[in-house]
Design a protein around this motif. Structure first.
Motif, mmCIF file in Angstrom:
data_model
loop_
_atom_site.group_PDB
_atom_site.id
_atom_site.type_symbol
_atom_site.label_atom_id
_atom_site.label_comp_id
_atom_site.label_asym_id
_atom_site.label_seq_id
_atom_site.Cartn_x
_atom_site.Cartn_y
_atom_site.Cartn_z
ATOM 1 N N ILE A 88 40.310 18.683 64.842
ATOM 2 C CA ILE A 88 40.070 20.131 64.790
ATOM 3 C C ILE A 88 39.482 20.613 66.109
ATOM 4 C CG2 ILE A 88 38.728 21.965 63.685
ATOM 5 C CD1 ILE A 88 38.833 20.269 61.096
ATOM 6 N N LEU A 89 38.480 19.892 66.598
ATOM 7 C CA LEU A 89 37.825 20.282 67.849
ATOM 8 C C LEU A 89 38.788 20.208 69.023
ATOM 9 C CD1 LEU A 89 34.452 18.388 67.303
ATOM 10 C CD2 LEU A 89 34.738 20.873 67.404
ATOM 11 N N ALA A 90 39.499 19.091 69.150
ATOM 12 C CA ALA A 90 40.394 18.900 70.297
ATOM 13 C C ALA A 90 41.569 19.872 70.259
ATOM 14 C CB ALA A 90 40.898 17.459 70.342
ATOM 15 N N SER A 91 42.153 20.098 69.079
ATOM 16 C CA SER A 91 43.304 21.003 68.998
ATOM 17 C C SER A 91 42.888 22.458 69.190
ATOM 18 C CB SER A 91 44.022 20.827 67.657
ATOM 19 O OG SER A 91 43.165 21.077 66.566
ATOM 20 N N THR A 92 41.682 22.813 68.762
ATOM 21 C CA THR A 92 41.177 24.160 69.041
ATOM 22 C C THR A 92 40.989 24.336 70.544
ATOM 23 O OG1 THR A 92 40.055 24.294 66.898
ATOM 24 C CG2 THR A 92 39.307 25.805 68.617
ATOM 25 N N GLY A 93 40.448 23.310 71.198
ATOM 26 C CA GLY A 93 40.323 23.356 72.655
ATOM 27 C C GLY A 93 41.672 23.461 73.330
ATOM 28 N N ALA A 94 42.653 22.697 72.853
ATOM 29 C CA ALA A 94 44.002 22.749 73.415
ATOM 30 C C ALA A 94 44.601 24.133 73.260
ATOM 31 C CB ALA A 94 44.887 21.704 72.739
ATOM 32 N N ALA A 95 44.325 24.789 72.128
ATOM 33 C CA ALA A 95 44.847 26.139 71.894
ATOM 34 C C ALA A 95 44.305 27.123 72.940
ATOM 35 C CB ALA A 95 44.468 26.600 70.491
ATOM 36 N N PHE A 96 43.019 26.988 73.292
ATOM 37 C CA PHE A 96 42.443 27.876 74.303
ATOM 38 C C PHE A 96 43.083 27.632 75.668
ATOM 39 C CE2 PHE A 96 39.076 28.854 71.299
ATOM 40 C CZ PHE A 96 38.775 30.167 71.626
ATOM 41 N N SER A 97 43.310 26.379 76.001
ATOM 42 C CA SER A 97 43.939 26.074 77.288
ATOM 43 C C SER A 97 45.335 26.654 77.358
ATOM 44 C CB SER A 97 43.984 24.551 77.481
ATOM 45 O OG SER A 97 44.526 24.216 78.737
ATOM 46 N N VAL A 98 46.110 26.460 76.303
ATOM 47 C CA VAL A 98 47.483 26.971 76.278
ATOM 48 C C VAL A 98 47.495 28.490 76.304
ATOM 49 C CG1 VAL A 98 49.564 27.136 74.854
ATOM 50 C CG2 VAL A 98 48.434 24.932 75.152
ATOM 51 N N ARG A 99 46.604 29.113 75.564
ATOM 52 C CA ARG A 99 46.548 30.584 75.533
ATOM 53 C C ARG A 99 46.217 31.177 76.898
ATOM 54 N NH1 ARG A 99 48.667 33.629 71.253
ATOM 55 N NH2 ARG A 99 48.330 32.474 69.312
ATOM 56 N N SER A 100 45.522 30.401 77.733
ATOM 57 C CA SER A 100 45.210 30.889 79.081
ATOM 58 C C SER A 100 46.320 30.553 80.074
ATOM 59 C CB SER A 100 43.887 30.301 79.565
ATOM 60 O OG SER A 100 43.997 28.908 79.776
ATOM 61 N N GLY A 101 47.353 29.843 79.614
ATOM 62 C CA GLY A 101 48.505 29.563 80.462
ATOM 63 C C GLY A 101 48.506 28.196 81.116
ATOM 64 N N ILE A 102 47.592 27.293 80.704
ATOM 65 C CA ILE A 102 47.533 25.951 81.285
ATOM 66 C C ILE A 102 47.811 24.925 80.196
ATOM 67 C CG2 ILE A 102 46.054 24.223 82.380
ATOM 68 C CD1 ILE A 102 44.648 26.404 83.853
ATOM 69 N N MET A 103 48.772 24.055 80.431
ATOM 70 C CA MET A 103 49.115 23.023 79.456
ATOM 71 C C MET A 103 47.918 22.113 79.190
ATOM 72 S SD MET A 103 52.923 21.949 80.770
ATOM 73 C CE MET A 103 53.029 20.618 79.562
ATOM 74 N N ALA A 104 47.806 21.686 77.935
ATOM 75 C CA ALA A 104 46.649 20.887 77.526
ATOM 76 C C ALA A 104 46.925 19.394 77.647
ATOM 77 C CB ALA A 104 46.258 21.243 76.093
#
Length: 306
Positions: A23-39
């Motif tokens: 949950i923590l890692a995928s939520t973090g990945a979602a923020f990275s992707v939403r800002s335009g940077i691949m996770a």
């Protein structure tokens, strides 16, 4: 009836336990992707969080200091990923893999230098189950909550706050705009680089916390390879959950259930090595069949001066 209730209890507790780092890692990945940077660097950030979490707990005697070390290390590794992308426009897959490889090399190196060990750290102070008082008296649910530690409740709070930030605040709207169209965002005066750094730093902090959960909540030591590819699975979960913290929560529980089967069926007639492959088989199936309708931001991997 009692046996069914006991089995259900074990399944739910084990699923939650396995799901929290996802949950923590995928939520973090979602923020990275939403800002335009691949996770792509999630695995390395989790490795850093797991190792430096133990390092911080070892030198201080406090798991909370360990958590702080884990978060900070995740942020530092994420900044490397972000800096290579924003400043030097390095291919995001390559920079992410560089972060993963660097973390995978640094952790065993320091492990060998500090503790003369090739794969396992000494035991350190870790998190115990949280005393929840009267809540533990609630039938069935109370016994499940009584098995959780403080990081479980922090994780739920992070998901809620993350969703509110992403979808209910002007800053979240700007971040999503940067991810969709960095050129247009730059045109209307949004600091594209800043929001990309914010997104990737949030990703690093949450992945670092996820790694620290593995070493300070699931265990009380660092074991080389303990992330076991969860950072890569988190990328799939984030996409499967439509890069939404709430979606990441639901998808992580789905993956966590299959991850927990290795604990549930331990010692059964099913060979353990087959059960351990289930999360990875599921990941491949989701990539092949479950991501067809998923959509990443249009500006993922693009730069604002293109």
């Amino acid at each position: 009836m009692g046996n069914i209730s006991n089995i259900l209890y074990v399944v739910i507790v084990s699923t939650i336990r396995m799901s929290v780092p996802m949950i923590l890692a995928s939520t973090g990945a979602a923020f990275s992707v939403r800002s335009g940077i691949m996770a792509m660097g999630c695995e390395g950030m989790m490795i850093a969080g797991a190792f430096f979490g133990v390092f911080g707990s070892f030198i201080s005697g406090s798991p909370w200091i360990g958590i702080l070390f884990g978060i900070v290390s995740g942020v530092l590794f994420s900044l490397l990923h972000g800096f290579l992308n924003v400043k030097y426009k390095v291919n995001q897959t390559l920079s992410g893999m560089s972060v993963n490889l660097l973390a995978a090399a640094v952790a065993p190196l320091i492990l060998q230098i500090m503790w003369k060990s090739k794969g396992i750290s000494p035991k350190v102070a870790s998190f115990d189950k949280l005393e929840i008082g009267l809540l533990s008296k609630i039938p069935f649910i109370g016994t499940i909550l009584a098995e959780q530690n403080i990081l479980f409740y922090i994780t739920i709070l992070i998901v809620i706050v993350g969703w509110i930030y992403m979808f209910k605040t002007p800053q979240g709207l700007r971040m999503r705009m940067v991810g969709e169209n960095p050129v247009a965002a730059n045109t209307v005066g949004i600091n594209v680089a800043l929001y990309k750094y914010i997104g990737v730093m949030i990703s690093g902090a949450l992945c670092g916390l996820a790694g620290a959960y593995l070493s300070l909540a699931q265990l009380n030591m660092y074991v080389d390879g303990m992330t076991a590819g969860r950072g890569y699975i988190a990328m799939v979960i984030a996409t499967f959950g439509k890069n939404n913290p709430l979606g990441a929560l639901g998808a992580s529980l789905f993956f966590g259930f299959f991850d927990s089967l290795q604990t549930i069926f331990q010692g059964s007639f099913i060979p353990s090595h087959i059960v351990r492959t289930l999360p990875y088989v599921l990941t491949m199936l989701v990539v092949v069949f479950g991501l067809k309708s998923s959509r990443n931001p249009a500006g993922l991997g693009k730069y604002h001066d293109e």
